[in-house]
Design a protein around this motif. Structure first.
Motif, mmCIF file in Angstrom:
data_model
loop_
_atom_site.group_PDB
_atom_site.id
_atom_site.type_symbol
_atom_site.label_atom_id
_atom_site.label_comp_id
_atom_site.label_asym_id
_atom_site.label_seq_id
_atom_site.Cartn_x
_atom_site.Cartn_y
_atom_site.Cartn_z
ATOM 1 N N LYS A 44 0.831 -1.206 0.000
ATOM 2 C CA LYS A 44 0.000 0.000 0.000
ATOM 3 C C LYS A 44 0.864 1.253 0.000
ATOM 4 C CE LYS A 44 -4.199 -1.717 2.229
ATOM 5 N NZ LYS A 44 -4.986 -1.733 3.473
ATOM 6 N N GLU A 45 1.921 1.225 0.814
ATOM 7 C CA GLU A 45 2.826 2.378 0.891
ATOM 8 C C GLU A 45 3.509 2.618 -0.449
ATOM 9 O OE1 GLU A 45 5.531 1.719 4.108
ATOM 10 O OE2 GLU A 45 3.942 1.796 5.615
ATOM 11 N N LYS A 46 3.931 1.513 -1.069
ATOM 12 C CA LYS A 46 4.618 1.620 -2.363
ATOM 13 C C LYS A 46 3.681 2.171 -3.425
ATOM 14 C CE LYS A 46 7.885 -1.039 -5.122
ATOM 15 N NZ LYS A 46 8.403 -2.365 -5.458
ATOM 16 N N ALA A 47 2.419 1.692 -3.402
ATOM 17 C CA ALA A 47 1.421 2.172 -4.377
ATOM 18 C C ALA A 47 1.152 3.656 -4.168
ATOM 19 C CB ALA A 47 0.127 1.383 -4.243
ATOM 20 N N GLY A 48 1.069 4.057 -2.895
ATOM 21 C CA GLY A 48 0.835 5.466 -2.600
ATOM 22 C C GLY A 48 2.012 6.339 -2.965
ATOM 23 N N LYS A 49 3.227 5.773 -2.837
ATOM 24 C CA LYS A 49 4.454 6.519 -3.143
ATOM 25 C C LYS A 49 4.507 6.921 -4.600
ATOM 26 C CE LYS A 49 9.438 6.058 -2.491
ATOM 27 N NZ LYS A 49 10.522 5.125 -2.192
ATOM 28 N N TRP A 50 4.013 6.031 -5.460
ATOM 29 C CA TRP A 50 4.073 6.289 -6.906
ATOM 30 C C TRP A 50 2.725 6.742 -7.455
ATOM 31 C CZ3 TRP A 50 8.697 6.938 -8.652
ATOM 32 C CH2 TRP A 50 9.752 6.278 -8.044
ATOM 33 N N ASP A 51 1.937 7.379 -6.621
ATOM 34 C CA ASP A 51 0.657 7.919 -7.065
ATOM 35 C C ASP A 51 0.932 9.202 -7.848
ATOM 36 O OD1 ASP A 51 -2.014 8.199 -7.384
ATOM 37 O OD2 ASP A 51 -2.382 9.095 -5.420
ATOM 38 N N VAL A 52 0.760 9.150 -9.165
ATOM 39 C CA VAL A 52 1.146 10.265 -10.040
ATOM 40 C C VAL A 52 -0.060 11.137 -10.391
ATOM 41 C CG1 VAL A 52 3.184 9.194 -11.037
ATOM 42 C CG2 VAL A 52 0.976 8.717 -12.038
ATOM 43 N N PRO A 53 0.171 12.432 -10.708
ATOM 44 C CA PRO A 53 -0.952 13.309 -11.070
ATOM 45 C C PRO A 53 -1.705 12.853 -12.310
ATOM 46 C CG PRO A 53 1.054 14.578 -10.659
ATOM 47 C CD PRO A 53 1.442 13.151 -10.677
ATOM 48 N N LEU A 54 -0.974 12.321 -13.312
ATOM 49 C CA LEU A 54 -1.615 11.842 -14.553
ATOM 50 C C LEU A 54 -1.441 10.329 -14.651
ATOM 51 C CD1 LEU A 54 -0.300 14.553 -17.055
ATOM 52 C CD2 LEU A 54 -2.547 14.476 -16.026
ATOM 53 N N PRO A 55 -2.386 9.526 -14.103
ATOM 54 C CA PRO A 55 -2.216 8.068 -14.151
ATOM 55 C C PRO A 55 -2.350 7.481 -15.557
ATOM 56 C CG PRO A 55 -4.315 8.646 -13.159
ATOM 57 C CD PRO A 55 -3.607 9.933 -13.421
ATOM 58 N N LYS A 56 -3.148 8.156 -16.440
ATOM 59 C CA LYS A 56 -3.347 7.655 -17.806
ATOM 60 C C LYS A 56 -3.007 8.750 -18.806
ATOM 61 C CE LYS A 56 -6.909 4.174 -16.885
ATOM 62 N NZ LYS A 56 -8.284 3.750 -17.182
ATOM 63 N N GLN A 94 6.431 14.637 -12.629
ATOM 64 C CA GLN A 94 5.729 14.181 -13.838
ATOM 65 C C GLN A 94 5.355 15.371 -14.712
ATOM 66 O OE1 GLN A 94 1.839 12.366 -13.557
ATOM 67 N NE2 GLN A 94 2.356 10.855 -15.093
ATOM 68 N N VAL A 95 5.659 15.240 -16.010
ATOM 69 C CA VAL A 95 5.371 16.302 -16.979
ATOM 70 C C VAL A 95 3.867 16.349 -17.230
ATOM 71 C CG1 VAL A 95 5.813 17.115 -19.341
ATOM 72 C CG2 VAL A 95 7.634 16.001 -18.052
ATOM 73 N N THR A 96 3.303 17.559 -17.185
ATOM 74 C CA THR A 96 1.843 17.711 -17.301
ATOM 75 C C THR A 96 1.414 18.429 -18.581
ATOM 76 O OG1 THR A 96 1.999 19.744 -15.994
ATOM 77 C CG2 THR A 96 1.443 17.718 -14.810
ATOM 78 N N ASN A 97 2.365 18.850 -19.410
ATOM 79 C CA ASN A 97 1.998 19.553 -20.653
ATOM 80 C C ASN A 97 2.671 18.892 -21.849
ATOM 81 O OD1 ASN A 97 4.681 20.388 -20.112
ATOM 82 N ND2 ASN A 97 4.363 22.257 -21.284
ATOM 83 N N ASN A 98 2.410 19.418 -23.049
ATOM 84 C CA ASN A 98 3.090 18.939 -24.260
ATOM 85 C C ASN A 98 4.251 19.893 -24.562
ATOM 86 O OD1 ASN A 98 1.314 16.713 -24.916
ATOM 87 N ND2 ASN A 98 -0.218 18.256 -25.381
ATOM 88 N N PRO A 99 5.490 19.532 -24.193
ATOM 89 C CA PRO A 99 6.619 20.463 -24.323
ATOM 90 C C PRO A 99 6.883 20.925 -25.756
ATOM 91 C CG PRO A 99 7.217 18.581 -22.978
ATOM 92 C CD PRO A 99 5.912 18.253 -23.605
ATOM 93 N N GLU A 100 6.648 20.041 -26.739
ATOM 94 C CA GLU A 100 6.932 20.404 -28.137
ATOM 95 C C GLU A 100 5.971 21.466 -28.663
ATOM 96 O OE1 GLU A 100 3.946 17.120 -28.284
ATOM 97 O OE2 GLU A 100 5.803 17.469 -27.178
#
Length: 261
Positions: free
Chosen positions: A112-124, A244-250
């Motif tokens: 559970k801790e590991k899953a929470g650690k890698w909880d990213v803003p954009l999962p998909k 985690q990158v949240t935009n389209n840099p190009e």
């Protein structure tokens, strides 16, 4: 309903055959025999690949069965020492049974801790086609060779990066699309900092993009957070953290990311 779904339409209108379930059961019963016959007929590399695939499937099936057996395994705790004190009458006819647990609570907690650690803003994130990322470069006197690729997305290359000779370079990373810094937002502080990029940890689209340092939406990058003055519980200064990158840099001309706290 689309025009080509006439089978589904017929099933909805008229239903299935009366012996549909029986035919389905027989078909499934015949399947192992058909697979065995196929395995006997194959030769050479095809046989090797097919047998390797079947072997992996069998191992997975055995593991699943074993896991289910362990989960539903019951054993009597009769070997335990007899507890002191009288047992109430309504408990005399009960057997003290305990279920064998597959995973202990400690391992579950760690997961559970590991899953929470890698909880990213954009999962998909939306998948990228190879044709969208790579542009084919034609080479040779008659422009007949097509083995070179130019990357059309934002990239990161290390500090001491040296290009290969032009004749042998397969993947070309244009200077205009190389980035060294990113605008990283700290979610708890609600502040944005321009931090140097240390590397590309993972691009969700492909391991190849990760190795080439391609930065697209959803990519996890490592940034230098020594300027923020973050420290660990032991009192050591935190050097690098993931974001985690949240935009389209190009498209935007800059990299915006959210720090993974």
């Amino acid at each position: 309903m689309p025009q080509n779904e006439y089978i589904e339409e017929s099933i909805k209108k008229h239903g299935r055959r009366l012996d549909h379930e029986e035919r389905k059961r027989k078909r499934e019963a015949r399947k192992p025999h058909e697979l065995a016959a196929k395995a006997k007929k194959l030769h050479g590399i095809k046989a090797k690949l097919y047998n390797k695939k079947r072997h992996a499937q069998k191992i997975q099936m055995k593991k699943t069965l074993k896991m289910h057996e362990e989960r539903s395994n019951k054993h009597k705790s009769g070997e335990d020492p007899v507890k002191e004190g009288a047992v109430p009458t309504y408990l005399l006819d009960r057997e003290n049974q305990t279920r064998a647990k597959v995973l202990s609570n400690m391992i579950k907690q760690k997961r559970k801790e590991k899953a929470g650690k890698w909880d990213v803003p954009l999962p998909k994130v939306k998948g990228l086609d190879e044709a969208e990322v790579f542009k084919v470069i034609k080479t040779g006197t008659k422009k007949g060779k097509q083995w070179k690729r130019m990357i059309t997305k934002a990239t990161f290359v290390g500090e001491g990066f040296t290009r290969k000779p032009a004749k042998y370079e397969r993947f070309i990373r244009p200077m205009a699309l190389r980035y060294k810094k990113a605008h990283v937002t700290h979610p708890e502080l609600a502040a944005t900092f321009c931090l140097p990029i240390l590397g590309v940890k993972k691009n969700p689209n492909s391991p190849l993009y990760t190795s080439l340092g391609v930065i697209t939406k959803g990519t996890v990058i490592e940034v230098n957070v020594s300027e923020l003055g973050l420290v660990t519980q032991a009192g050591k200064v935190v050097w690098g953290k993931y974001a985690q990158v949240t935009n389209n840099p190009e498209l935007d001309g800059c990299i915006n990311a959210v720090l993974l706290v």
